[in-house]
Write a protein that holds these residues in place. Structure first.
Motif, PDB file in Angstrom:
ATOM      1  N   PRO A 214       0.781  -1.413  -0.286  1.00 44.02           N
ATOM      2  CA  PRO A 214       0.145  -0.149   0.774  1.00 44.02           C
ATOM      3  C   PRO A 214       0.706   1.280   0.106  1.00 44.02           C
ATOM      4  CG  PRO A 214      -0.745  -1.897   1.916  1.00 44.02           C
ATOM      5  CD  PRO A 214       0.493  -2.121   1.183  1.00 44.02           C
ATOM      6  N   HIS A 215       1.885   1.322   0.929  1.00 42.71           N
ATOM      7  CA  HIS A 215       2.876   2.942   0.811  1.00 42.71           C
ATOM      8  C   HIS A 215       3.280   2.815  -0.785  1.00 42.71           C
ATOM      9  CE1 HIS A 215       5.798  -0.313   1.358  1.00 42.71           C
ATOM     10  NE2 HIS A 215       6.513   0.866   1.677  1.00 42.71           N
ATOM     11  N   ALA A 216       3.795   1.976  -1.223  1.00 44.09           N
ATOM     12  CA  ALA A 216       4.399   2.235  -2.113  1.00 44.09           C
ATOM     13  C   ALA A 216       3.353   2.085  -3.867  1.00 44.09           C
ATOM     14  CB  ALA A 216       5.076   0.191  -3.531  1.00 44.09           C
ATOM     15  N   VAL A 217       2.668   2.042  -3.559  1.00 41.08           N
ATOM     16  CA  VAL A 217       1.225   2.458  -4.672  1.00 41.08           C
ATOM     17  C   VAL A 217       0.780   4.013  -3.766  1.00 41.08           C
ATOM     18  CG1 VAL A 217      -1.059   2.171  -5.046  1.00 41.08           C
ATOM     19  CG2 VAL A 217       0.129  -0.409  -4.460  1.00 41.08           C
ATOM     20  N   ARG A 218       0.682   4.330  -3.081  1.00 40.59           N
ATOM     21  CA  ARG A 218       0.694   5.564  -2.913  1.00 40.59           C
ATOM     22  C   ARG A 218       1.699   6.780  -3.410  1.00 40.59           C
ATOM     23  NH1 ARG A 218      -1.872   3.323   2.128  1.00 40.59           N
ATOM     24  NH2 ARG A 218       0.115   3.676   3.540  1.00 40.59           N
ATOM     25  N   LEU A 219       3.165   6.134  -3.174  1.00 42.19           N
ATOM     26  CA  LEU A 219       4.286   6.883  -3.144  1.00 42.19           C
ATOM     27  C   LEU A 219       4.163   7.262  -4.648  1.00 42.19           C
ATOM     28  CD1 LEU A 219       7.393   5.602  -1.130  1.00 42.19           C
ATOM     29  CD2 LEU A 219       6.091   7.744  -1.536  1.00 42.19           C
ATOM     30  N   ARG A 220       4.033   6.366  -5.915  1.00 42.79           N
ATOM     31  CA  ARG A 220       4.049   6.168  -6.780  1.00 42.79           C
ATOM     32  C   ARG A 220       3.023   6.314  -7.582  1.00 42.79           C
ATOM     33  NH1 ARG A 220       4.841   0.487  -6.599  1.00 42.79           N
ATOM     34  NH2 ARG A 220       2.902   0.271  -6.937  1.00 42.79           N
TER      35      ARG A 220
ATOM     36  N   LEU B  92      14.394   6.429  -3.518  1.00 42.64           N
ATOM     37  CA  LEU B  92      13.493   6.124  -3.699  1.00 42.64           C
ATOM     38  C   LEU B  92      12.652   5.072  -4.651  1.00 42.64           C
ATOM     39  CD1 LEU B  92      10.486   8.031  -3.749  1.00 42.64           C
ATOM     40  CD2 LEU B  92      11.818   9.137  -5.964  1.00 42.64           C
ATOM     41  N   SER B  93      13.275   4.606  -5.383  1.00 40.36           N
ATOM     42  CA  SER B  93      12.956   3.066  -6.090  1.00 40.36           C
ATOM     43  C   SER B  93      12.713   2.402  -5.271  1.00 40.36           C
ATOM     44  CB  SER B  93      13.761   2.579  -7.460  1.00 40.36           C
ATOM     45  OG  SER B  93      13.415   1.196  -7.925  1.00 40.36           O
ATOM     46  N   ASN B  94      13.386   2.256  -4.403  1.00 40.10           N
ATOM     47  CA  ASN B  94      13.435   1.011  -3.288  1.00 40.10           C
ATOM     48  C   ASN B  94      12.154   1.225  -2.760  1.00 40.10           C
ATOM     49  OD1 ASN B  94      15.789  -0.491  -3.667  1.00 40.10           O
ATOM     50  ND2 ASN B  94      17.028   0.594  -1.893  1.00 40.10           N
ATOM     51  N   MET B  95      11.782   2.581  -2.063  1.00 33.26           N
ATOM     52  CA  MET B  95      10.535   2.388  -1.050  1.00 33.26           C
ATOM     53  C   MET B  95       9.590   2.536  -2.346  1.00 33.26           C
ATOM     54  SD  MET B  95      11.615   6.236   0.667  1.00 33.26           S
ATOM     55  CE  MET B  95      12.999   5.732   1.477  1.00 33.26           C
ATOM     56  N   GLU B  96       8.941   2.990  -3.860  1.00 31.98           N
ATOM     57  CA  GLU B  96       8.235   2.755  -4.038  1.00 31.98           C
ATOM     58  C   GLU B  96       8.086   1.150  -4.619  1.00 31.98           C
ATOM     59  OE1 GLU B  96       8.473   5.118  -8.023  1.00 31.98           O
ATOM     60  OE2 GLU B  96       8.115   6.542  -6.908  1.00 31.98           O
ATOM     61  N   ASN B  97       8.838   0.298  -4.319  1.00 32.26           N
ATOM     62  CA  ASN B  97       8.633  -1.324  -4.985  1.00 32.26           C
ATOM     63  C   ASN B  97       8.879  -1.733  -3.835  1.00 32.26           C
ATOM     64  OD1 ASN B  97       9.300  -1.170  -8.207  1.00 32.26           O
ATOM     65  ND2 ASN B  97      10.756  -0.429  -7.116  1.00 32.26           N
ATOM     66  N   GLY B  98       8.554  -1.731  -2.431  1.00 33.79           N
ATOM     67  CA  GLY B  98       7.812  -2.041  -0.733  1.00 33.79           C
ATOM     68  C   GLY B  98       8.975  -2.080  -0.168  1.00 33.79           C
ATOM     69  N   PHE B  99      10.244  -1.515   0.139  1.00 31.98           N
ATOM     70  CA  PHE B  99      11.172  -1.178   1.144  1.00 31.98           C
ATOM     71  C   PHE B  99      10.253  -0.442   1.731  1.00 31.98           C
ATOM     72  CE2 PHE B  99      14.402  -3.415  -1.542  1.00 31.98           C
ATOM     73  CZ  PHE B  99      14.875  -4.199  -0.948  1.00 31.98           C
TER      74      PHE B  99
ATOM     75  N   LEU C 246       8.905   3.048   4.151  1.00 30.66           N
ATOM     76  CA  LEU C 246       9.004   4.517   3.452  1.00 30.66           C
ATOM     77  C   LEU C 246       9.874   5.392   5.048  1.00 30.66           C
ATOM     78  CD1 LEU C 246       8.517   7.542   2.182  1.00 30.66           C
ATOM     79  CD2 LEU C 246       6.703   7.380   3.099  1.00 30.66           C
ATOM     80  N   SER C 247      10.447   5.823   4.679  1.00 29.00           N
ATOM     81  CA  SER C 247      11.661   6.458   5.906  1.00 29.00           C
ATOM     82  C   SER C 247      10.872   7.723   6.363  1.00 29.00           C
ATOM     83  CB  SER C 247      13.215   6.493   5.539  1.00 29.00           C
ATOM     84  OG  SER C 247      13.462   7.845   4.468  1.00 29.00           O
ATOM     85  N   ILE C 248      11.112   8.190   7.673  1.00 31.14           N
ATOM     86  CA  ILE C 248      10.505   9.191   8.756  1.00 31.14           C
ATOM     87  C   ILE C 248      11.257  10.430   6.974  1.00 31.14           C
ATOM     88  CG2 ILE C 248      12.043   9.295   9.940  1.00 31.14           C
ATOM     89  CD1 ILE C 248       8.350  10.631   9.856  1.00 31.14           C
ATOM     90  N   ASP C 249      12.292  10.185   7.352  1.00 34.03           N
ATOM     91  CA  ASP C 249      13.394  11.519   6.200  1.00 34.03           C
ATOM     92  C   ASP C 249      12.618  11.367   5.189  1.00 34.03           C
ATOM     93  OD1 ASP C 249      15.188  13.323   6.203  1.00 34.03           O
ATOM     94  OD2 ASP C 249      16.636  11.135   4.850  1.00 34.03           O
ATOM     95  N   VAL C 250      12.653  10.868   4.571  1.00 34.70           N
ATOM     96  CA  VAL C 250      11.970  10.888   3.365  1.00 34.70           C
ATOM     97  C   VAL C 250      10.292  11.280   3.593  1.00 34.70           C
ATOM     98  CG1 VAL C 250      10.939   9.679   0.715  1.00 34.70           C
ATOM     99  CG2 VAL C 250      13.354   9.304   2.172  1.00 34.70           C
TER     100      VAL C 250
END
Length: 116
Positions: free
Chosen positions: A27-33, A58-65, A67-71
């Motif tokens: 879900p968070h990866a889809v929201r980012l995209r 960013l790619s890592n987070m959009e692919n399921g890793f 989401l860091s609080i920093d980003v």
């Protein structure tokens, strides 16, 4: 025996981030995209540059890793109105209605729908 103090040489590193179940469909990866394409209409590399993070991060987070609080905070600065609750949990209550409508319209597109 020596009088030298013993030193612990064990690694002092953090645990490695683990990819979320579902990978790019987490879900968070889809929201980012959805946020990147719906609000900014940018490629991932351009959005990463806007956020001042590496494209790989960013790619890592959009692919399921995770989401860091920093980003997440960088996203909030780039998109005033987006909340941590929306980024992490999809909670829409505090996000401005015009922004929600744009995000919902983007999320309805086929490229954001998981088709097993």
């Amino acid at each position: 025996m020596t009088d030298m103090p013993t030193k612990d040489y064990a690694a002092n590193s953090r645990r490695m981030a683990v990819k979320a179940k579902g990978g790019k469909w987490a879900p968070h990866a889809v929201r980012l995209r959805v946020l990147r394409t719906g609000l900014f209409n940018e490629k991932s590399s351009d959005f990463a540059r806007r956020l001042e993070v590496s494209a790989q991060r960013l790619s890592n987070m959009e692919n399921g890793f995770p989401l860091s609080i920093d980003v997440a905070n960088k996203i909030r600065l780039a998109a005033p109105g987006i909340t941590l609750d929306w980024l992490y949990h999809g909670e829409e209550r505090a996000v401005p209605m015009d922004m929600i409508m744009r995000l919902r319209a983007e999320a309805a597109k086929p490229e954001h729908r998981h088709q097993p």
